[in-house]
Scaffold this motif. Structure first.
Motif, PDB file in Angstrom:
ATOM      1  N   GLU A  81       0.876  -1.181   0.000  1.00  0.00           N
ATOM      2  CA  GLU A  81       0.000   0.000   0.000  1.00  0.00           C
ATOM      3  C   GLU A  81       0.911   1.228   0.000  1.00  0.00           C
ATOM      4  OE1 GLU A  81      -1.137   1.737   3.642  1.00  0.00           O
ATOM      5  OE2 GLU A  81       1.040   1.617   3.639  1.00  0.00           O
ATOM      6  N   THR A  83       0.490   4.325   2.056  1.00  0.00           N
ATOM      7  CA  THR A  83       0.524   5.245   3.193  1.00  0.00           C
ATOM      8  C   THR A  83       1.848   5.197   3.962  1.00  0.00           C
ATOM      9  OG1 THR A  83      -1.837   4.815   3.387  1.00  0.00           O
ATOM     10  CG2 THR A  83      -0.811   6.025   5.196  1.00  0.00           C
ATOM     11  N   GLU A 114      -2.491 -12.374  -2.123  1.00  0.00           N
ATOM     12  CA  GLU A 114      -3.871 -12.630  -1.709  1.00  0.00           C
ATOM     13  C   GLU A 114      -4.435 -13.827  -2.471  1.00  0.00           C
ATOM     14  OE1 GLU A 114      -6.188  -9.983  -0.040  1.00  0.00           O
ATOM     15  OE2 GLU A 114      -5.574  -8.168  -1.117  1.00  0.00           O
ATOM     16  N   TYR A 121      -6.462  -8.791  -6.658  1.00  0.00           N
ATOM     17  CA  TYR A 121      -5.294  -9.213  -7.421  1.00  0.00           C
ATOM     18  C   TYR A 121      -4.046  -9.166  -6.553  1.00  0.00           C
ATOM     19  CZ  TYR A 121      -8.893  -7.940 -10.692  1.00  0.00           C
ATOM     20  OH  TYR A 121     -10.106  -7.845 -11.315  1.00  0.00           O
ATOM     21  N   GLU A 130      -2.806  11.496   0.913  1.00  0.00           N
ATOM     22  CA  GLU A 130      -2.463  11.583   2.336  1.00  0.00           C
ATOM     23  C   GLU A 130      -2.301  13.056   2.700  1.00  0.00           C
ATOM     24  OE1 GLU A 130      -2.618   8.669   3.600  1.00  0.00           O
ATOM     25  OE2 GLU A 130      -2.016   7.329   1.977  1.00  0.00           O
ATOM     26  N   ARG A 257     -11.421  -1.584   9.452  1.00  0.00           N
ATOM     27  CA  ARG A 257     -10.324  -1.509   8.501  1.00  0.00           C
ATOM     28  C   ARG A 257      -9.246  -2.547   8.814  1.00  0.00           C
ATOM     29  NH1 ARG A 257     -10.478  -0.009   4.361  1.00  0.00           N
ATOM     30  NH2 ARG A 257      -8.579   1.161   4.123  1.00  0.00           N
ATOM     31  N   TYR A 262      -4.899   2.904  11.909  1.00  0.00           N
ATOM     32  CA  TYR A 262      -6.020   3.844  11.962  1.00  0.00           C
ATOM     33  C   TYR A 262      -6.390   4.286  13.376  1.00  0.00           C
ATOM     34  CZ  TYR A 262      -6.785   2.980   7.034  1.00  0.00           C
ATOM     35  OH  TYR A 262      -6.628   2.907   5.668  1.00  0.00           O
TER      36      TYR A 262
HETATM   37  P1  HAM Z   1      -6.972  -0.758   1.665  1.00  0.00           P
HETATM   38  O1  HAM Z   1      -8.373  -0.797   2.131  1.00  0.00           O
HETATM   39  O2  HAM Z   1      -6.108  -1.905   2.018  1.00  0.00           O
HETATM   40  O3  HAM Z   1      -6.371   0.584   2.237  1.00  0.00           O
HETATM   41  O4  HAM Z   1      -6.938  -0.578   0.104  1.00  0.00           O
HETATM   42  C1  HAM Z   1      -7.592   0.504  -0.517  1.00  0.00           C
HETATM   43  C2  HAM Z   1      -8.283   0.036  -1.770  1.00  0.00           C
HETATM   44  O5  HAM Z   1      -7.365  -0.638  -2.617  1.00  0.00           O
HETATM   45  C3  HAM Z   1      -9.381  -0.983  -1.540  1.00  0.00           C
HETATM   46  O6  HAM Z   1     -10.585  -0.347  -1.191  1.00  0.00           O
HETATM   47  C4  HAM Z   1      -9.470  -1.644  -2.899  1.00  0.00           C
HETATM   48  O7  HAM Z   1     -10.241  -0.859  -3.790  1.00  0.00           O
HETATM   49  C5  HAM Z   1      -8.041  -1.641  -3.355  1.00  0.00           C
HETATM   50  N1  HAM Z   1      -7.413  -2.953  -3.097  1.00  0.00           N
HETATM   51  C6  HAM Z   1      -6.888  -3.401  -1.944  1.00  0.00           C
HETATM   52  N2  HAM Z   1      -6.399  -4.639  -2.091  1.00  0.00           N
HETATM   53  C7  HAM Z   1      -6.630  -4.996  -3.379  1.00  0.00           C
HETATM   54  C8  HAM Z   1      -6.363  -6.156  -4.162  1.00  0.00           C
HETATM   55  N3  HAM Z   1      -5.726  -7.205  -3.659  1.00  0.00           N
HETATM   56  N4  HAM Z   1      -6.752  -6.162  -5.458  1.00  0.00           N
HETATM   57  C9  HAM Z   1      -7.384  -5.087  -5.999  1.00  0.00           C
HETATM   58  N5  HAM Z   1      -7.660  -3.971  -5.308  1.00  0.00           N
HETATM   59  C10 HAM Z   1      -7.286  -3.915  -4.017  1.00  0.00           C
HETATM   60  C11 HAM Z   1      -5.095   0.994   2.009  1.00  0.00           C
HETATM   61  O8  HAM Z   1      -4.341   0.506   1.225  1.00  0.00           O
HETATM   62  C12 HAM Z   1      -4.750   2.252   2.765  1.00  0.00           C
HETATM   63  N6  HAM Z   1      -3.332   2.577   2.487  1.00  0.00           N
HETATM   64  C13 HAM Z   1      -5.674   3.389   2.382  1.00  0.00           C
HETATM   65  C14 HAM Z   1      -5.337   4.646   3.111  1.00  0.00           C
HETATM   66  C15 HAM Z   1      -4.621   5.682   2.649  1.00  0.00           C
HETATM   67  N7  HAM Z   1      -5.687   4.913   4.355  1.00  0.00           N
HETATM   68  C16 HAM Z   1      -5.197   6.099   4.688  1.00  0.00           C
HETATM   69  N8  HAM Z   1      -4.524   6.566   3.664  1.00  0.00           N
END
Ligand code: HAM
Length: 417
Positions: A81, A83, A114, A121, A130, A257, A262
């Motif tokens: 990710e 952040t 995953e 994916y 951010e 989450r 968080y």
């Molecule tokens: P997250 O909920 O893990 O949050 O991912 C954010 C978005 O990334 C998800 O809602 C989804 O749309 C997409 N996503 C996550 N995993 C996958 C996957 N394996 N395949 C396809 N799409 C995916 C974060 O990543 C945090 N960093 C968000 C954040 C930013 N919070 C604060 N700042």
């Protein structure tokens, strides 16, 4: 193997790249409107950053990271990710001395090992934002409104906003005691993951998708009902702010989450139309992250949108993304002299930023015209010895069929008209 991409990865082909460009353009526009500047962070970081930042008890760190030792023996991880990497950059580059809040955005690939399924994916794309330095809740409202407005601009209306507060370390510690008291009698009946979560991070048990655990947590106390005064006021401020600008939301007590950083505000934009992986956007506040990563105490909030899921929602809703326009002109050539002339002419046209093509395959005239059609050329001219000698040719408007004799020296002016 050689001709198959690894499981969970996907090529983005030229036939669909216009969709990505379209979304990226809208993202750049909304970030400019909201005053967020782009940051580009490395694809890999020291593993410890994610262990500390995303958190040891998260599924991401426990099960999903692509971690390896590099040739220097360092433990390296492909970013799961954005952040944590952006927080590291904020500290490393002394951004706390800039006028606050520091508002950043990124378009990145992210990597998680995953179980692959629709919308999930192993390599995927995120647009994330951010903002550091503001305790909110006004900036919480700004961040959420940005997602809403982006969806509006893209024509998306099949997503719901759910918000929640998971409090600060103080009220969460108090709540955890209550939650553990509630869950303890059923501890034996919970899934193995939740059994380990019970001591380390009981809040995550609320989020478990196992039917057995869901039953157990159904009547569990919710953190939102046990917030301290400060967190309660913050949440009330967030709701009032959303009401003030007319953004609809539901409070979902079960949003916790999946990442450990968080605090207070958490939110998700969810679609029912794209299957089990319906969370298109997830985000929230992380007031302890910068300190956890070695910086001065600094609040922060952000979100990330999964672009693959965003595209799925758009497709499902039948939103048409504008097709790329065709080329400006195709110069068909018969004979060597004409080919040489065409070679020079397309270069001249391209120098003027006009998109021009000629045959590169030794095609017949008929095949060249067919190809011009495929390229969706706006105009076409056919060159042979006669045209080169006279300096004149027929310019055909491929859409209307209209033909006009023009001087070859005036093609650029014509096309720029
Ligand atoms: P997250 O909920 O893990 O949050 O991912 C954010 C978005 O990334 C998800 O809602 C989804 O749309 C997409 N996503 C996550 N995993 C996958 C996957 N394996 N395949 C396809 N799409 C995916 C974060 O990543 C945090 N960093 C968000 C954040 C930013 N919070 C604060 N700042």
């Amino acid at each position: 193997m050689l001709t198959q991409a690894p499981k969970g990865t996907k090529d983005i082909l030229p036939s669909e790249i216009h969709k990505w460009h379209y979304i990226e353009k809208e993202i750049a526009q909304i970030c400019s409107d909201y005053g967020y500047k782009e940051i580009r962070i490395p694809v890999f970081e020291h593993t410890e950053l994610f262990q500390r930042g995303v958190g040891d008890t998260s599924d991401i760190v426990q099960k999903e990271m692509y971690t390896f030792s590099d040739k220097g023996g360092r433990s390296i991880t492909l970013r799961p990710e954005g952040t944590a990497g952006v927080a590291r950059s904020y500290i490393e580059n002394g951004m706390s001395s800039l006028p606050q809040p520091v508002k950043l955005y990124y378009n990145i690939t992210a990597y998680r090992y995953e179980n692959v399924q629709k919308g999930r994916y192993r390599e995927f794309h995120q647009f994330g934002v951010e903002a550091f330095g503001s305790y909110g809740p006004s900036i919480d409202v700004e961040i959420i409104s940005m997602v809403k407005l982006l969806f509006d601009r893209l024509g998306i209306n099949q997503v719901r906003l759910n918000i929640n507060s998971i409090g600060c370390p103080a009220c969460r510690a108090e709540y955890n005691k209550k939650l553990k008291d509630y869950l303890r009698p059923n501890l034996e009946n919970m899934c193995p993951t939740c059994k380990t979560r019970f001591e380390k991070n009981p809040l995550r048990i609320i989020d478990c998708k196992e039917q057995g655990c869901k039953k157990i947590t159904a009547g569990a106390p919710a953190l939102i009902d046990h917030l301290c005064e400060e967190c309660k006021n913050h949440f009330e401020g967030l709701k009032a702010g959303l009401d003030n600008i007319g953004i609809e939301y539901s409070v979902d007590k079960n949003i916790v989450r999946g990442l450990d950083y968080y605090t207070k505000t958490v939110f998700e934009f969810v679609s029912d139309s794209i299957g089990a992986q319906g969370t298109v956007c997830g985000g929230g506040r992380y007031d302890g992250l910068i300190e956890e990563c070695g910086g001065k105490p600094t609040p922060g909030i952000g979100f990330a949108i999964g672009i693959e899921r965003l595209l799925m929602v758009m497709e499902n809703q039948g939103i048409e993304i504008p097709q790329p326009k065709g080329i400006d002109i195709f110069i068909a050539a018969i004979g060597e002299k004409a080919h040489k002339y065409a070679e020079k002419k397309v270069y001249e046209l391209r120098k003027e930023s006009l998109s021009a093509e000629k045959d590169l395959m030794g095609k017949s005239l008929k095949a060249q015209m067919k190809y011009a059609d495929k390229l969706q050329a706006k105009y076409c001219i056919v060159l042979g010895d006669e045209e080169i000698d006279s300096g004149k040719a027929v310019l055909k408007n491929m859409k209307t069929g209209e033909e006009k004799e023009i001087s070859l020296d005036t093609i650029i002016d014509r096309l720029k008209m």
